[in-house]
Motif scaffolding. Sequence first.
Motif, mmCIF file in Angstrom:
data_model
loop_
_atom_site.group_PDB
_atom_site.id
_atom_site.type_symbol
_atom_site.label_atom_id
_atom_site.label_comp_id
_atom_site.label_asym_id
_atom_site.label_seq_id
_atom_site.Cartn_x
_atom_site.Cartn_y
_atom_site.Cartn_z
ATOM 1 N N GLY A 78 47.247 55.254 46.685
ATOM 2 C CA GLY A 78 47.771 55.111 45.323
ATOM 3 C C GLY A 78 46.640 54.932 44.414
ATOM 4 N N SER A 79 46.770 54.603 43.182
ATOM 5 C CA SER A 79 45.805 54.467 42.335
ATOM 6 C C SER A 79 45.360 53.109 41.703
ATOM 7 C CB SER A 79 46.062 55.469 41.053
ATOM 8 O OG SER A 79 46.366 56.800 41.287
ATOM 9 N N LEU A 80 45.920 52.222 42.438
ATOM 10 C CA LEU A 80 45.592 50.891 41.995
ATOM 11 C C LEU A 80 44.604 50.166 42.896
ATOM 12 C CD1 LEU A 80 49.301 49.670 41.218
ATOM 13 C CD2 LEU A 80 47.802 50.726 39.801
ATOM 14 N N ARG A 81 44.103 50.664 44.112
ATOM 15 C CA ARG A 81 43.211 50.370 44.714
ATOM 16 C C ARG A 81 42.150 51.420 45.348
ATOM 17 N NH1 ARG A 81 44.078 50.084 50.099
ATOM 18 N NH2 ARG A 81 46.243 50.693 50.763
ATOM 19 N N MET A 82 41.119 51.116 45.951
ATOM 20 C CA MET A 82 40.461 52.073 46.543
ATOM 21 C C MET A 82 40.779 51.864 48.012
ATOM 22 S SD MET A 82 36.283 51.784 45.071
ATOM 23 C CE MET A 82 36.091 53.019 46.189
ATOM 24 N N PRO A 83 40.543 53.269 49.049
ATOM 25 C CA PRO A 83 40.896 52.981 50.285
ATOM 26 C C PRO A 83 40.015 52.266 51.293
ATOM 27 C CG PRO A 83 39.631 55.208 49.726
ATOM 28 C CD PRO A 83 40.113 54.513 48.280
ATOM 29 N N THR A 84 40.475 51.624 52.418
ATOM 30 C CA THR A 84 39.895 50.869 53.369
ATOM 31 C C THR A 84 40.120 51.668 54.530
ATOM 32 O OG1 THR A 84 41.685 49.603 54.168
ATOM 33 C CG2 THR A 84 40.287 48.848 52.098
ATOM 34 N N LEU A 85 38.976 51.123 55.514
ATOM 35 C CA LEU A 85 38.928 51.688 57.070
ATOM 36 C C LEU A 85 40.330 51.562 57.588
ATOM 37 C CD1 LEU A 85 35.611 51.088 58.505
ATOM 38 C CD2 LEU A 85 36.514 53.097 58.034
ATOM 39 N N ALA A 124 41.808 58.387 34.832
ATOM 40 C CA ALA A 124 41.055 57.269 34.383
ATOM 41 C C ALA A 124 40.992 55.818 35.004
ATOM 42 C CB ALA A 124 41.424 56.910 32.808
ATOM 43 N N GLU A 125 42.399 55.616 36.167
ATOM 44 C CA GLU A 125 42.308 54.615 36.581
ATOM 45 C C GLU A 125 41.462 54.261 37.770
ATOM 46 O OE1 GLU A 125 46.310 55.454 34.697
ATOM 47 O OE2 GLU A 125 44.961 56.569 35.869
ATOM 48 N N LYS A 126 41.187 55.656 38.243
ATOM 49 C CA LYS A 126 40.085 55.742 39.430
ATOM 50 C C LYS A 126 38.806 55.579 39.062
ATOM 51 C CE LYS A 126 42.684 58.662 42.759
ATOM 52 N NZ LYS A 126 44.220 58.413 42.342
ATOM 53 N N VAL A 127 38.502 56.009 37.836
ATOM 54 C CA VAL A 127 37.413 55.865 37.063
ATOM 55 C C VAL A 127 36.949 54.320 36.905
ATOM 56 C CG1 VAL A 127 35.898 56.021 34.938
ATOM 57 C CG2 VAL A 127 37.203 57.835 35.969
ATOM 58 N N ASP A 128 37.925 53.536 36.485
ATOM 59 C CA ASP A 128 37.794 52.058 36.250
ATOM 60 C C ASP A 128 37.753 51.247 37.558
ATOM 61 O OD1 ASP A 128 38.251 52.307 33.664
ATOM 62 O OD2 ASP A 128 40.421 51.924 33.339
ATOM 63 N N LEU A 129 38.296 51.765 38.382
ATOM 64 C CA LEU A 129 38.267 51.065 39.741
ATOM 65 C C LEU A 129 36.838 51.462 40.579
ATOM 66 C CD1 LEU A 129 41.670 51.828 41.570
ATOM 67 C CD2 LEU A 129 40.527 49.564 41.162
ATOM 68 N N ILE A 130 36.467 52.551 40.287
ATOM 69 C CA ILE A 130 34.948 52.734 40.576
ATOM 70 C C ILE A 130 33.824 51.837 40.322
ATOM 71 C CG2 ILE A 130 33.209 54.640 40.853
ATOM 72 C CD1 ILE A 130 35.393 56.608 41.071
ATOM 73 N N LYS A 131 34.049 51.821 38.983
ATOM 74 C CA LYS A 131 33.106 50.962 37.970
ATOM 75 C C LYS A 131 33.222 49.282 38.578
ATOM 76 C CE LYS A 131 32.684 53.903 33.982
ATOM 77 N NZ LYS A 131 33.062 53.852 32.475
#
Length: 524
Positions: free
Chosen positions: A315-322, A485-492
Motif C-alpha cells: 500500500g501507500s502508508l508504509r515502505m516495504p520490508t524484507l 505525494a504520500e510516497k514522497v512524504d514516507l521517503i522523507k
Amino acid sequence: MTVLLPLTLGLVYIFMWLLRGGSREPGLPPGPPTLPLLGNLHIFPKKFAHFKWVLKVGPGTAIVLTDAAAVKELMDKRSGSTADRPPMHVADVVAGGLNMAVSRYSESWRTLRKTAHTILTPQGSMKHLPIQRAEASQLLHDILCRPEAFYTHIRRFANSVILSVLYGKRAPRYETREATAFFEAQHEWELVLEPGATPPIDLIPILKYVPERWAKWKQDCAKTRKMQRKLYFGLLDEAKERLSQGEENGCFMEEILAKQVELGMDREMTGYLGGILMEGGSDTTSSYLQSLILALVAYPDAQRKAQEEIDHVVGSLRMPTLEDLEEMPYIRAMISENHRFRPVAPMLIPHCALNDEEYKGFLIPQGCTIFINIWGIFHDPELYDDPENFIPERYLLSENGTKPGADGSDLRPNLPFGAGRRLCPGIHLAQNSIKINAMNLVWAFNFTTDIDAQGNPIVLDTFDYQNGLLTAPRPFKCKITPRSAEKVDLIKQEFLEAADIFSKFEFGLSEEDKEFVMRSRAKC
C-alpha cells in the motif's frame, strides 16, 4: 663446432615446442581450428567474450563451459580439482597474491576464505540490515532530489553499505573522500586487469624481467598497488584505533582484529581481505541495480505488474520490508530474471584445473583455464523461451525459469554468484541489498523513457554495457518520477529516521560531508 651443435639442437627443440604449443592435444573438447604457436589467441575476444568461446590460447588451454550440467559436475561436485585460478602475474604484483578473488588456491587463500565465511554467515549478515535499510532510504531520497544522477546515487549506496559493514564508516556523498579513493583505485585496477592492457606475461614469463622504465605495465601496477594500500590499510588502521578507544560499532574488521591470532590472519591478509570485499560489494550490487532500472524502463509491462503486486501487499502508508517479499512472487521472479537477463559477471572469474579430469569422454587437463559462460547458459534457447527478453513470468512457471519440457535441475539460484569453492562469500549481504532496493525502487518511482532535445523518446540499448570481468550498463538517461505525494512524504520521513543509525557510522567526515548531511536532512 662442438658449441654450435648443442646450440642448434636447442633452438630446433624450442622452435618445435612453440609450434606444438598452438596445437590441440588429443582428448580435448572440440573447438575452432588452431594456428601454430598462437593456437586460438588470434581470435580470442578482447571484449564481450561471453558472446564467443575459445579453447586454445598459445601453449595454454582454455575450456569454456556453457552447459549447466557441466558446471554442476566439474565446478561444484569436483570443486577440489577446479578451485584454482589461472596465473595472473599483474594481480600478484599489485596485491602480493592476496586478492582473494583472483589469487591461486593456496594456504593463504584458504585462510582468507575461511575468515570471510566465519563472519559473513546468513545470521552474521542479518545484523547489518539496519545500515542497509538506512542507506537504501538515502538512495530513495537522493533519487527524489536529483533523479538525473541515479546512476551515481546507486554507486554511492553500494559503496557506503560495504564501507559501513567492513570498516564502520559510511560515505554520505559520492564525492566522500573514501568513496572517491575507492572508485579511482578500482578504475586503475580494472585497467590493469583488462585483457590486452598488458603483455602476455603469463604466457611469456621472461617479460617479467623487463626493467620498469621500459615496461609501462609495471608502472601501472605500482601506481595501482600504492592507491589500494593507502585506502585499504588506512581504513583498517582507523577501525583499529576506534576499537582501541572503545568506540566500536560492530563492523566486520573489528571482529577480525579481535580474532586475528585465532583466525591466522596477519596485517597484510586482513588489509587485502577488506579490499576485495569492498571491491565486490561496491561493483556487483550497483551493477545489478543499474541493470534493473534499465530493464524496468525497457519493459514497462513488467514494471506495471511489479507495482500492482507491491501496492496490493504494502500500500501507500508504509515502505516495504524484507518480510513482505514472501508475499510477492512476481517481484521475486523479477529479481531472478534480472540475474538471468544481465548477469553481473557474464563469464565469472576463470578457474584453473588442479588435476586432470575427465568429463563425458573429454579431457580437462591439469593447468587449463576454465571459463564458466553464465551468459551463454542463461540465454540458451534450449532452456529458456525468448531468452533475449526480460520476462519475469518465466520464474512463476518453473523454479529456474526454464521453458516447459526443459530440464532445469542442474541450475541453481545462486549460480550468478559463482561456483564451487569460489562462490562469493558476501552472497547473503548482497542478496539483502538487492531485495531491499528492488522492492523500494518499484514501490517509490515510475521509470520511463526520457526525451531528447527534439522531444523524441530516447530509445535505450539494453546491450550497451561496459567491457570487463564485471559488467554494468553504460550510463543512460531515463525519467524517474515519484508515484504519489504520500510516497514522497514516507521517503522523507524514513530518511530522517535513519539519522540515528547513520550517526554510528559518521566518523571523520569532511566539512563538505557534514554540510551535505545537514542540507539533505533540512530538505525533509
